[in-house]
Design an enzyme around this catalytic site. Structure first.
Site, PDB file in Angstrom:
ATOM      1  N   ASP A   1       1.233  -1.098  -0.234  1.00 13.24           N
ATOM      2  CA  ASP A   1       0.144   0.053  -0.005  1.00 13.24           C
ATOM      3  C   ASP A   1       0.886   1.574  -0.149  1.00 13.24           C
ATOM      4  OD1 ASP A   1      -2.564   1.352   0.008  1.00 13.24           O
ATOM      5  OD2 ASP A   1      -3.178   1.216   2.464  1.00 13.24           O
TER       6      ASP A   1
ATOM      7  N   HIS B   1       2.178   3.584  -8.877  1.00 16.75           N
ATOM      8  CA  HIS B   1       1.988   1.665  -9.440  1.00 16.75           C
ATOM      9  C   HIS B   1       2.955   1.261  -9.993  1.00 16.75           C
ATOM     10  CE1 HIS B   1      -1.202   2.516  -7.956  1.00 16.75           C
ATOM     11  NE2 HIS B   1      -2.080   2.814  -8.434  1.00 16.75           N
TER      12      HIS B   1
ATOM     13  N   LEU C   1      11.006 -20.364  -4.709  1.00 17.82           N
ATOM     14  CA  LEU C   1       9.996 -19.566  -4.137  1.00 17.82           C
ATOM     15  C   LEU C   1       8.561 -19.703  -4.783  1.00 17.82           C
ATOM     16  CD1 LEU C   1       9.191 -17.233  -2.111  1.00 17.82           C
ATOM     17  CD2 LEU C   1       9.361 -15.546  -4.020  1.00 17.82           C
TER      18      LEU C   1
HETATM   19  C1  IPE Z   1      -5.608  -2.938   0.092  1.00 18.41           C
HETATM   20  O1  IPE Z   1      -5.033  -1.270  -0.253  1.00 18.41           O
HETATM   21  C2  IPE Z   1      -5.366  -3.363  -1.734  1.00 18.41           C
HETATM   22  C3  IPE Z   1      -4.085  -3.254  -1.454  1.00 18.41           C
HETATM   23  C4  IPE Z   1      -3.168  -3.097  -1.336  1.00 18.41           C
HETATM   24  C5  IPE Z   1      -3.544  -4.220  -3.060  1.00 18.41           C
HETATM   25  P1  IPE Z   1      -6.594  -0.479  -0.801  1.00 18.41           P
HETATM   26  O2  IPE Z   1      -5.296   1.420  -0.180  1.00 18.41           O
HETATM   27  O3  IPE Z   1      -6.660  -0.965  -1.711  1.00 18.41           O
HETATM   28  O4  IPE Z   1      -6.557  -0.157   0.741  1.00 18.41           O
HETATM   29  P2  IPE Z   1      -7.461   0.454   1.533  1.00 18.41           P
HETATM   30  O5  IPE Z   1      -8.636   1.187   0.896  1.00 18.41           O
HETATM   31  O6  IPE Z   1      -7.185   2.029   1.997  1.00 18.41           O
HETATM   32  O7  IPE Z   1      -8.455   0.241   2.999  1.00 18.41           O
HETATM   33  C1  IPE Z   2      -1.650   0.255  -3.795  1.00 18.76           C
HETATM   34  O1  IPE Z   2      -1.290   1.640  -3.158  1.00 18.76           O
HETATM   35  C2  IPE Z   2      -2.235  -0.256  -4.248  1.00 18.76           C
HETATM   36  C3  IPE Z   2      -3.446  -0.573  -5.180  1.00 18.76           C
HETATM   37  C4  IPE Z   2      -3.695  -0.789  -4.373  1.00 18.76           C
HETATM   38  C5  IPE Z   2      -3.900  -0.706  -5.911  1.00 18.76           C
HETATM   39  P1  IPE Z   2      -2.542   2.930  -3.206  1.00 18.76           P
HETATM   40  O2  IPE Z   2      -2.642   3.277  -4.835  1.00 18.76           O
HETATM   41  O3  IPE Z   2      -3.802   1.852  -2.716  1.00 18.76           O
HETATM   42  O4  IPE Z   2      -2.044   4.090  -2.923  1.00 18.76           O
HETATM   43  P2  IPE Z   2      -2.897   5.333  -1.991  1.00 18.76           P
HETATM   44  O5  IPE Z   2      -3.015   4.627  -0.168  1.00 18.76           O
HETATM   45  O6  IPE Z   2      -3.044   6.021  -2.054  1.00 18.76           O
HETATM   46  O7  IPE Z   2      -0.795   5.670  -1.146  1.00 18.76           O
HETATM   47 MG    MG Z   3      -4.027   2.698  -0.707  1.00 17.31          MG
END
Ligand code: IPE
Ligand code: IPE
Ligand code: MG
Length: 252
Positions: free
Chosen positions: A30, A47, A141
């Site tokens: 995240d 990303h 792995l």
């Molecule tokens: C959780 O992250 C899902 C992934 C890392 C793939 P999100 O950014 O979607 O989660 P919330 O919305 O903050 O809970």
């Molecule tokens: C995690 O990063 C990737 C996915 C959930 C696909 P985010 O896109 O959730 O990044 P933040 O949480 O908005 O910083």
């Molecule tokens: Mg996120």
């Protein structure tokens, strides 16, 4: 007997006390969006940088002697994001599959995907299946990618399979125990995660491996996913080795 989705039974009885190396590490990757925003960049740049962190993490897991690594890359709720971001993310998945599968094979990585892949475009579904097929012989792995994954959906699917089998007379409801139910999940044959890490400072599971996380050690790191390094991974393994796992038993 109810057919399990992937066969191979594996789950071992838990060992009480200090564990050395976790057999299975699962990561909620995240913070890509915040990483990009802090640099004045579009989210897609975060990303892309996150995909580099995936590479580093796979190498660190191999170095650390971890046998199973699950990466949460796209949740069933992430479909609610703006269509442009979803397209960026699925585009990156395609790019990753096209450019990394040879490298995964060189490193001895076996790829397995969990989640509702039927929601992806047919060409991406085909690329996922092809990547799994091409890496199926690797043994160093086990890399499990959670894509369009949601734990509640997974559990409901398993319950539906059990209900169908009971209706069809192939399952006696009285024999359905935790082990048998676990075999109906998409993680059948995969040991439960010993350690679940989440980056970005958020402290929640966001619908990740809710059944399998029952006795996982949890760690929440104040680093955004694109900045996650081999050192962070090694640090988490060191912290894990200091944790005492009890599984409800008396402290030793
Ligand atoms: C959780 O992250 C899902 C992934 C890392 C793939 P999100 O950014 O979607 O989660 P919330 O919305 O903050 O809970
Ligand atoms: C995690 O990063 C990737 C996915 C959930 C696909 P985010 O896109 O959730 O990044 P933040 O949480 O908005 O910083
Ligand atoms: Mg996120």
């Amino acid at each position: 007997m109810v057919a399990s989705p992937h066969g191979v039974a594996l789950a071992q009885a838990p060992e009480i006390g200090g564990a050395s190396v976790p057999a299975h590490v699962a990561i909620i990757m995240d913070g890509n969006g915040r990483w990009a925003a802090s640099r004045g960049l579009p989210r897609v740049a975060g990303h892309r940088a996150g995909a580099q962190a995936v590479r580093r993490t796979i190498e660190a897991a191999i170095r650390g002697g971890v046998g199973w690594l699950t990466l949460y890359a796209f949740s069933s709720e992430n479909w609610r994001r703006p269509v442009g971001e979803v397209l960026d993310l699925t585009g990156l998945m395609r790019h990753y599959l096209r450019h990394e599968v040879d490298e995964l094979t060189r490193e001895g990585v076996r790829l397995h995907v969990i989640g509702d892949r039927t929601r992806f475009e047919p060409d991406l579904q085909a690329e996922l299946a092809e990547a799994e097929r091409r890496t199926a012989h690797n043994t160093r792995l086990n890399l499990i990618m959670a894509l369009s994954y949601g734990a509640r959906h997974e559990i409901v699917e398993a319950a539906r399979r059990a209900a169908r089998a009971a209706r069809d007379g192939t399952l006696d409801p009285e024999t359905l125990d935790e082990a048998a139910f676990g075999q109906l999940l998409s993680t059948s044959g995969i040991p439960d995660p010993d350690l679940i890490l989440r980056t970005s400072g958020e402290q929640r599971l966001s619908n990740f491996l809710l059944w399998q996380a029952a006795y996982a050690e949890l760690m929440f790191l104040d680093v955004l996913w694109p900045d996650f390094s081999g050192e962070h991974f090694a640090g988490a393994l060191a912290e894990f080795s200091r944790r005492e796992r009890r599984y409800g038993a008396r402290p030793g």
